[in-house]
Design a protein around this motif. Structure first.
Motif, PDB file in Angstrom:
ATOM      1  N   ALA A 155      13.092 -29.330 -13.731  1.00 61.63           N
ATOM      2  CA  ALA A 155      11.881 -28.503 -13.594  1.00 61.63           C
ATOM      3  C   ALA A 155      10.812 -29.159 -12.702  1.00 61.63           C
ATOM      4  O   ALA A 155      10.383 -28.554 -11.706  1.00 61.63           O
ATOM      5  CB  ALA A 155      11.333 -28.157 -14.977  1.00 61.63           C
ATOM      6  N   PRO A 156      10.414 -30.421 -12.995  1.00 58.96           N
ATOM      7  CA  PRO A 156       9.413 -31.019 -12.089  1.00 58.96           C
ATOM      8  C   PRO A 156       9.944 -31.169 -10.666  1.00 58.96           C
ATOM      9  O   PRO A 156       9.188 -31.080  -9.699  1.00 58.96           O
ATOM     10  CB  PRO A 156       9.118 -32.384 -12.719  1.00 58.96           C
ATOM     11  N   LEU A 157      11.264 -31.369 -10.565  1.00 56.34           N
ATOM     12  CA  LEU A 157      11.884 -31.494  -9.235  1.00 56.34           C
ATOM     13  C   LEU A 157      11.627 -30.225  -8.413  1.00 56.34           C
ATOM     14  O   LEU A 157      11.234 -30.278  -7.250  1.00 56.34           O
ATOM     15  CB  LEU A 157      13.385 -31.712  -9.422  1.00 56.34           C
ATOM     16  N   LEU A 158      11.789 -29.086  -9.069  1.00 55.20           N
ATOM     17  CA  LEU A 158      11.604 -27.813  -8.360  1.00 55.20           C
ATOM     18  C   LEU A 158      10.134 -27.601  -7.991  1.00 55.20           C
ATOM     19  O   LEU A 158       9.816 -27.210  -6.868  1.00 55.20           O
ATOM     20  CB  LEU A 158      12.106 -26.654  -9.224  1.00 55.20           C
ATOM     21  N   PHE A 159       9.227 -27.879  -8.937  1.00 53.37           N
ATOM     22  CA  PHE A 159       7.796 -27.657  -8.643  1.00 53.37           C
ATOM     23  C   PHE A 159       7.309 -28.619  -7.562  1.00 53.37           C
ATOM     24  O   PHE A 159       6.511 -28.258  -6.701  1.00 53.37           O
ATOM     25  CB  PHE A 159       6.955 -27.792  -9.915  1.00 53.37           C
ATOM     26  N   MET A 160       7.821 -29.835  -7.622  1.00 53.51           N
ATOM     27  CA  MET A 160       7.453 -30.839  -6.613  1.00 53.51           C
ATOM     28  C   MET A 160       7.874 -30.373  -5.223  1.00 53.51           C
ATOM     29  O   MET A 160       7.138 -30.515  -4.244  1.00 53.51           O
ATOM     30  CB  MET A 160       8.186 -32.126  -6.972  1.00 53.51           C
ATOM     31  N   GLN A 161       9.088 -29.832  -5.140  1.00 57.11           N
ATOM     32  CA  GLN A 161       9.603 -29.390  -3.837  1.00 57.11           C
ATOM     33  C   GLN A 161       8.756 -28.266  -3.253  1.00 57.11           C
ATOM     34  O   GLN A 161       8.736 -28.065  -2.053  1.00 57.11           O
ATOM     35  CB  GLN A 161      11.040 -28.897  -3.977  1.00 57.11           C
ATOM     36  N   VAL A 162       8.079 -27.520  -4.130  1.00 63.09           N
ATOM     37  CA  VAL A 162       7.277 -26.405  -3.634  1.00 63.09           C
ATOM     38  C   VAL A 162       5.967 -26.915  -3.016  1.00 63.09           C
ATOM     39  O   VAL A 162       5.606 -26.525  -1.915  1.00 63.09           O
ATOM     40  CB  VAL A 162       6.970 -25.400  -4.775  1.00 63.09           C
ATOM     41  N   ILE A 163       5.276 -27.823  -3.714  1.00 64.08           N
ATOM     42  CA  ILE A 163       3.930 -28.183  -3.212  1.00 64.08           C
ATOM     43  C   ILE A 163       3.860 -29.539  -2.508  1.00 64.08           C
ATOM     44  O   ILE A 163       2.930 -29.797  -1.771  1.00 64.08           O
ATOM     45  CB  ILE A 163       2.859 -28.109  -4.336  1.00 64.08           C
ATOM     46  N   TYR A 164       4.827 -30.418  -2.772  1.00 62.27           N
ATOM     47  CA  TYR A 164       4.799 -31.729  -2.107  1.00 62.27           C
ATOM     48  C   TYR A 164       6.054 -31.922  -1.262  1.00 62.27           C
ATOM     49  O   TYR A 164       6.554 -33.047  -1.141  1.00 62.27           O
ATOM     50  CB  TYR A 164       4.705 -32.856  -3.147  1.00 62.27           C
ATOM     51  N   ASP A 165       6.581 -30.857  -0.700  1.00 62.19           N
ATOM     52  CA  ASP A 165       7.860 -30.960   0.012  1.00 62.19           C
ATOM     53  C   ASP A 165       7.883 -32.003   1.138  1.00 62.19           C
ATOM     54  O   ASP A 165       8.858 -32.744   1.251  1.00 62.19           O
ATOM     55  CB  ASP A 165       8.343 -29.579   0.503  1.00 62.19           C
ATOM     56  N   PRO A 166       6.819 -32.148   1.970  1.00 64.09           N
ATOM     57  CA  PRO A 166       6.923 -33.141   3.045  1.00 64.09           C
ATOM     58  C   PRO A 166       7.122 -34.563   2.486  1.00 64.09           C
ATOM     59  O   PRO A 166       7.867 -35.358   3.061  1.00 64.09           O
ATOM     60  CB  PRO A 166       5.566 -33.069   3.759  1.00 64.09           C
ATOM     61  N   PHE A 167       6.489 -34.857   1.367  1.00 67.38           N
ATOM     62  CA  PHE A 167       6.582 -36.193   0.771  1.00 67.38           C
ATOM     63  C   PHE A 167       7.944 -36.394   0.096  1.00 67.38           C
ATOM     64  O   PHE A 167       8.622 -37.384   0.295  1.00 67.38           O
ATOM     65  CB  PHE A 167       5.491 -36.388  -0.289  1.00 67.38           C
ATOM     66  N   TRP A 168       8.315 -35.408  -0.714  1.00 69.39           N
ATOM     67  CA  TRP A 168       9.505 -35.564  -1.557  1.00 69.39           C
ATOM     68  C   TRP A 168      10.787 -35.638  -0.720  1.00 69.39           C
ATOM     69  O   TRP A 168      11.602 -36.542  -0.884  1.00 69.39           O
ATOM     70  CB  TRP A 168       9.558 -34.396  -2.551  1.00 69.39           C
ATOM     71  N   TYR A 169      10.927 -34.687   0.216  1.00 70.50           N
ATOM     72  CA  TYR A 169      12.172 -34.666   1.004  1.00 70.50           C
ATOM     73  C   TYR A 169      12.289 -35.916   1.874  1.00 70.50           C
ATOM     74  O   TYR A 169      13.363 -36.516   1.975  1.00 70.50           O
ATOM     75  CB  TYR A 169      12.248 -33.410   1.879  1.00 70.50           C
ATOM     76  N   THR A 170      11.176 -36.325   2.507  1.00 76.18           N
ATOM     77  CA  THR A 170      11.266 -37.489   3.390  1.00 76.18           C
ATOM     78  C   THR A 170      11.652 -38.725   2.584  1.00 76.18           C
ATOM     79  O   THR A 170      12.539 -39.488   2.975  1.00 76.18           O
ATOM     80  CB  THR A 170       9.918 -37.725   4.119  1.00 76.18           C
ATOM     81  N   SER A 171      10.977 -38.888   1.448  1.00 75.68           N
ATOM     82  CA  SER A 171      11.266 -40.062   0.629  1.00 75.68           C
ATOM     83  C   SER A 171      12.725 -40.046   0.139  1.00 75.68           C
ATOM     84  O   SER A 171      13.380 -41.076   0.102  1.00 75.68           O
ATOM     85  CB  SER A 171      10.312 -40.091  -0.558  1.00 75.68           C
ATOM     86  N   ASN A 172      13.214 -38.862  -0.215  1.00 75.93           N
ATOM     87  CA  ASN A 172      14.616 -38.733  -0.660  1.00 75.93           C
ATOM     88  C   ASN A 172      15.575 -39.133   0.454  1.00 75.93           C
ATOM     89  O   ASN A 172      16.545 -39.848   0.229  1.00 75.93           O
ATOM     90  CB  ASN A 172      14.913 -37.292  -1.064  1.00 75.93           C
ATOM     91  N   VAL A 173      15.281 -38.668   1.685  1.00 77.48           N
ATOM     92  CA  VAL A 173      16.183 -38.953   2.796  1.00 77.48           C
ATOM     93  C   VAL A 173      16.139 -40.442   3.141  1.00 77.48           C
ATOM     94  O   VAL A 173      17.169 -41.049   3.446  1.00 77.48           O
ATOM     95  CB  VAL A 173      15.807 -38.078   4.030  1.00 77.48           C
ATOM     96  N   LEU A 174      14.947 -41.047   3.034  1.00 81.70           N
ATOM     97  CA  LEU A 174      14.822 -42.478   3.346  1.00 81.70           C
ATOM     98  C   LEU A 174      15.711 -43.330   2.420  1.00 81.70           C
ATOM     99  O   LEU A 174      16.170 -44.394   2.807  1.00 81.70           O
ATOM    100  CB  LEU A 174      13.363 -42.930   3.177  1.00 81.70           C
ATOM    101  N   SER A 175      15.928 -42.858   1.208  1.00 79.88           N
ATOM    102  CA  SER A 175      16.777 -43.609   0.260  1.00 79.88           C
ATOM    103  C   SER A 175      17.898 -42.704  -0.248  1.00 79.88           C
ATOM    104  O   SER A 175      18.226 -42.700  -1.449  1.00 79.88           O
ATOM    105  CB  SER A 175      15.939 -44.099  -0.917  1.00 79.88           C
ATOM    106  N   ALA A 176      18.483 -41.956   0.680  1.00 79.22           N
ATOM    107  CA  ALA A 176      19.452 -40.918   0.291  1.00 79.22           C
ATOM    108  C   ALA A 176      20.642 -41.477  -0.489  1.00 79.22           C
ATOM    109  O   ALA A 176      21.103 -40.849  -1.453  1.00 79.22           O
ATOM    110  CB  ALA A 176      19.938 -40.174   1.530  1.00 79.22           C
ATOM    111  N   ALA A 177      21.126 -42.660  -0.085  1.00 83.36           N
ATOM    112  CA  ALA A 177      22.314 -43.203  -0.761  1.00 83.36           C
ATOM    113  C   ALA A 177      21.993 -43.441  -2.246  1.00 83.36           C
ATOM    114  O   ALA A 177      22.825 -43.180  -3.125  1.00 83.36           O
ATOM    115  CB  ALA A 177      22.738 -44.496  -0.085  1.00 83.36           C
ATOM    116  N   TRP A 178      20.777 -43.915  -2.504  1.00 86.05           N
ATOM    117  CA  TRP A 178      20.371 -44.162  -3.891  1.00 86.05           C
ATOM    118  C   TRP A 178      20.252 -42.854  -4.653  1.00 86.05           C
ATOM    119  O   TRP A 178      20.683 -42.754  -5.803  1.00 86.05           O
ATOM    120  CB  TRP A 178      19.026 -44.894  -3.934  1.00 86.05           C
ATOM    121  N   MET A 179      19.635 -41.863  -3.987  1.00 86.42           N
ATOM    122  CA  MET A 179      19.430 -40.590  -4.682  1.00 86.42           C
ATOM    123  C   MET A 179      20.766 -39.903  -4.997  1.00 86.42           C
ATOM    124  O   MET A 179      20.919 -39.281  -6.044  1.00 86.42           O
ATOM    125  CB  MET A 179      18.535 -39.654  -3.857  1.00 86.42           C
ATOM    126  N   LEU A 180      21.719 -40.029  -4.070  1.00 88.58           N
ATOM    127  CA  LEU A 180      23.044 -39.457  -4.367  1.00 88.58           C
ATOM    128  C   LEU A 180      23.733 -40.311  -5.432  1.00 88.58           C
ATOM    129  O   LEU A 180      24.436 -39.793  -6.305  1.00 88.58           O
ATOM    130  CB  LEU A 180      23.892 -39.399  -3.096  1.00 88.58           C
TER     131      LEU A 180
END
Ligand code: HEM
Length: 397
Positions: A83-108
């Protein structure tokens, strides 16, 4: 291009479907639920391992009870993380996606770490129930994996707050590092604030366990009293430690924020102090103070998660980013669908929780035929399914 314009450029050009404040409130609320279960899993798995290595029947029982509870809490933690993941993606998408991609191997990687952690904690519980020897390693492995996922979640949440560093993190000299194998930022007091809280919240969970089963005639009363006392003691000690870590975190926050003056932070602090007073009172009679302690603990977590959001507003404000300025593209239909599903979900889950609560409290069969929620849940589910099928057919045709 400066960081502020880059963030604007990274926002969804479609805008947000409803007022950002609503998403922000839901983000804070659902994150509070997520982190409570994170706390219960970290504390619960630890208690079950610790009790496994101690001798005596009480410890043996406690280890089994918490090993069982932790498998359920781990599933709830994961569900409540979405749930917070979805809400975060709506309003903080530039921050969340970039940070995820920067550490993508960890997130996967956390997907596999979670699957392994769940399996190991389940094996621990099953073998524990069959009184198998030398099984502590399963529990310890699960615990370490859970902490590893926590470290990843913290690093990804934290590195999102520093957009001016992002380029530096993935460009090393003339080389671009697209591997996503590095966690770039870590703030120890912030991370510890979630870990130490786990033992305070789990202590209160032990008080609730003792209170909940107190009227069952098949439960040993002195064992329950022992669990309640141990829980109250653990909760008070770790609430004090939590405050110490909180002050440490406060000092590590950029001083220009003057966060100690922030009304949200002050309100959260007041709630935490009230909780401490109740826990001190609870030492002599844990069962009497269980419900006030649990209610105040929930309020304190909600206060702290609101303060964490207030802090994010300050961090992101450095780049002139405000969720309230997000382009609005009002979509009443999808918002209404979400609201209806949300309310229906609360009623149906409310019904299930009521049933489980009533049945677990008694060792005898419980008559639930007068429960009004049952009828409501069934009708609401049918209405909701019909509505979803209707919308599907209307869209497809
Ligand atoms: C054992 C598993 C997990 C642990 C121990 C854990 C722990 C944490 C911690 C400590 C934070 C706060 C980090 C910080 O602010 O510094 C966090 C944030 C978060 N977690 Fe989890 N987490 C787990 C699994 C998950 C899963 C499976 C999901 C999604 C399905 C998830 C979604 C989130 C989100 C979206 C946030 C950020 C919320 C926000 O910034 O407002 N977590 N988690």
């Amino acid at each position: 291009m400066n960081a502020g314009s880059m963030l604007k450029a990274l926002q969804d050009p479609m805008g947000v479907p409803f007022y950002p404040l609503v998403f922000q409130v839901l983000l804070v609320f659902t994150f509070a639920l997520h982190i409570i279960f994170v706390n219960l899993v970290i504390g619960g798995v630890f208690i079950s391992i610790y009790s496994y290595f101690r001798s005596g029947d009480y410890y043996k029982n406690l280890s089994k009870a918490f090993a069982r509870a932790s498998t359920i809490n781990l599933s709830l933690l994961i569900v409540l993380g979405v749930a917070p993941l979805l809400f975060m993606q709506v309003i903080y998408d530039p921050f969340w996606y970039t940070s995820n991609v920067l550490s993508a191997a960890w997130m996967l990687g956390i997907v596999f770490a979670l699957m392994a952690a769940f399996s190991f904690s389940y094996v621990f519980y099953l073998k524990l129930n069959k009184d198998k020897k030398h099984i502590g390693t399963w529990g310890i492995a699960a615990f370490l994996l859970i902490i590893l996922v926590g470290i990843t979640m913290h690093a990804v949440s934290y590195q999102a707050l520093f957009p001016e560093q992002w380029v530096k993190w993935y460009v090393n000299g003339s080389k671009v590092d697209l591997s996503g194998t590095i966690l770039h930022a870590f703030e120890l007091p912030r991370f510890l604030h979630f870990v130490v809280a786990s033992f305070a919240i789990t202590g209160i969970f032990m008080m609730l366990y003792s209170w909940y089963f107190k009227d069952r005639d098949d439960m040993d009363k002195s064992y329950l009293a022992w669990v309640g006392r141990a829980g109250a003691k653990m909760a008070v000690i770790f609430t004090v430690l939590q405050m110490v870590v909180g002050v440490w975190w406060l000092f590590s926050v950029p001083s220009d924020f003057q966060f100690y003056k922030n009304p949200v932070f002050i309100a959260a602090g007041v709630l935490a102090v009230l909780l401490l007073f109740v826990l001190i009172e609870a030492q002599s009679n844990p069962q009497k103070y269980t419900l006030p302690a649990a209610a105040l603990a929930f309020m304190s977590v909600l206060g702290m998660t609101s303060a964490r959001e207030a802090l994010r507003v300050l961090y992101t404000g450095r780049y002139d980013y405000s969720v309230y300025n997000y382009k609005l593209n009002l979509s009443y239909g999808s918002t209404a669908l979400f609201a209806v599903t949300f309310i229906m979900g609360i009623i149906v889950i409310g019904y299930m929780l009521t049933v489980v609560f009533k049945m677990g409290r008694s060792s005898k069969p419980v008559d639930l035929s007068s429960l009004k929620l049952r009828t409501w849940s069934v009708y609401l589910m049918i209405a909701w399914i019909l509505m979803m099928v209707g919308i599907g057919i209307a869209i497809a045709s």
